[in-house]
Write a protein that holds these residues in place. Structure first.
Motif, PDB file in Angstrom:
ATOM      1  N   GLU A  64       0.811  -1.212   0.000  1.00  0.00           N
ATOM      2  CA  GLU A  64       0.000   0.000   0.000  1.00  0.00           C
ATOM      3  C   GLU A  64       0.848   1.267   0.000  1.00  0.00           C
ATOM      4  O   GLU A  64       2.028   1.245   0.325  1.00  0.00           O
ATOM      5  CB  GLU A  64      -0.964   0.018   1.195  1.00  0.00           C
ATOM      6  N   LEU A  84      -9.833   9.654  -6.351  1.00  0.00           N
ATOM      7  CA  LEU A  84      -8.746   9.001  -7.075  1.00  0.00           C
ATOM      8  C   LEU A  84      -8.963   9.319  -8.556  1.00  0.00           C
ATOM      9  O   LEU A  84      -9.764   8.689  -9.235  1.00  0.00           O
ATOM     10  CB  LEU A  84      -8.749   7.496  -6.815  1.00  0.00           C
ATOM     11  N   LEU A  90      -4.067  11.245  -6.663  1.00  0.00           N
ATOM     12  CA  LEU A  90      -5.115  11.403  -5.653  1.00  0.00           C
ATOM     13  C   LEU A  90      -5.344  12.889  -5.431  1.00  0.00           C
ATOM     14  O   LEU A  90      -4.389  13.654  -5.269  1.00  0.00           O
ATOM     15  CB  LEU A  90      -4.693  10.747  -4.327  1.00  0.00           C
ATOM     16  N   ASP A 129      -8.982   2.104  -5.441  1.00  0.00           N
ATOM     17  CA  ASP A 129      -9.830   2.458  -4.309  1.00  0.00           C
ATOM     18  C   ASP A 129     -10.430   1.216  -3.661  1.00  0.00           C
ATOM     19  O   ASP A 129     -10.947   1.280  -2.550  1.00  0.00           O
ATOM     20  CB  ASP A 129     -10.923   3.439  -4.734  1.00  0.00           C
ATOM     21  N   SER A 132      -9.114   0.248  -0.139  1.00  0.00           N
ATOM     22  CA  SER A 132      -8.428   1.414   0.412  1.00  0.00           C
ATOM     23  C   SER A 132      -9.267   2.022   1.524  1.00  0.00           C
ATOM     24  O   SER A 132     -10.479   1.822   1.592  1.00  0.00           O
ATOM     25  CB  SER A 132      -8.182   2.449  -0.680  1.00  0.00           C
ATOM     26  N   LEU A 145      -3.918   3.491   0.433  1.00  0.00           N
ATOM     27  CA  LEU A 145      -4.317   3.076  -0.905  1.00  0.00           C
ATOM     28  C   LEU A 145      -3.605   1.776  -1.270  1.00  0.00           C
ATOM     29  O   LEU A 145      -2.384   1.688  -1.153  1.00  0.00           O
ATOM     30  CB  LEU A 145      -3.976   4.157  -1.929  1.00  0.00           C
TER      31      LEU A 145
END
Length: 159
Positions: A64, A84, A90, A129, A132, A145
């Motif tokens: 991540e 996103l 982002l 996403d 996340s 994420l």
């Protein structure tokens, strides 16, 4: 006898740079009280306030990408939106409006405040996403994420 003085373009650019630096010192090098007009003076000479920014830290784990953002005072969870834009970008947006309503219409001074900040964070690795998460505690936003190999787009809810 006539004396000619030739200046280069670089001399003029240097003069312009020095002038702009002196303006910058006048605007941001003073205290806020110095920007207010004198009693009985005209408020036309007030200078603009310095723009706020949204500082972020981006770190990476095995599976991540973690983005940590420090929010300004008064921002709540409902004021924050995460988008996103693409797997490597982002967008963090926070917007707060404060307006007080008073039943008494005979006010001497009525103030409203509006704070809006947007930060677009570029990521080295593609993320999704799906799976996340985002948390907001004590004025700090932390977004986790998940890394992917296949790229996608989407919105992320804030917990």
């Amino acid at each position: 006898m006539v004396k000619w003085y030739y200046r280069s373009v670089f001399d003029e650019l240097e003069d312009m740079r020095e002038y702009l630096e002196s303006l910058n010192r006048q605007i941001y090098g003073t205290t806020p009280a110095a920007l207010l007009p004198a009693p009985g003076g005209s408020p036309r000479k007030m200078l603009p306030a310095q723009q706020t920014t949204l500082p972020v830290d981006v770190s990476e784990n095995d599976d991540e990408v973690v983005i940590t953002a420090g929010m300004s005072a008064g921002i709540t969870k409902k004021d924050i939106a995460l988008d996103l834009i693409d797997p490597r970008t982002l967008e963090i947006t926070c917007e707060r409006k404060d307006e007080t309503t008073d039943e008494n219409e005979r006010y001497y001074l009525r103030e409203r405040s509006f704070v809006s900040m947007t930060r677009v964070v570029s990521l080295k690795k593609p993320v999704t996403d799906d799976g996340s998460s985002a948390t907001f505690r004590d004025g700090v936003l932390e977004v986790h994420l998940k890394k992917i190999t296949k790229e996608s787009r989407g919105k992320i809810p804030v917990d």
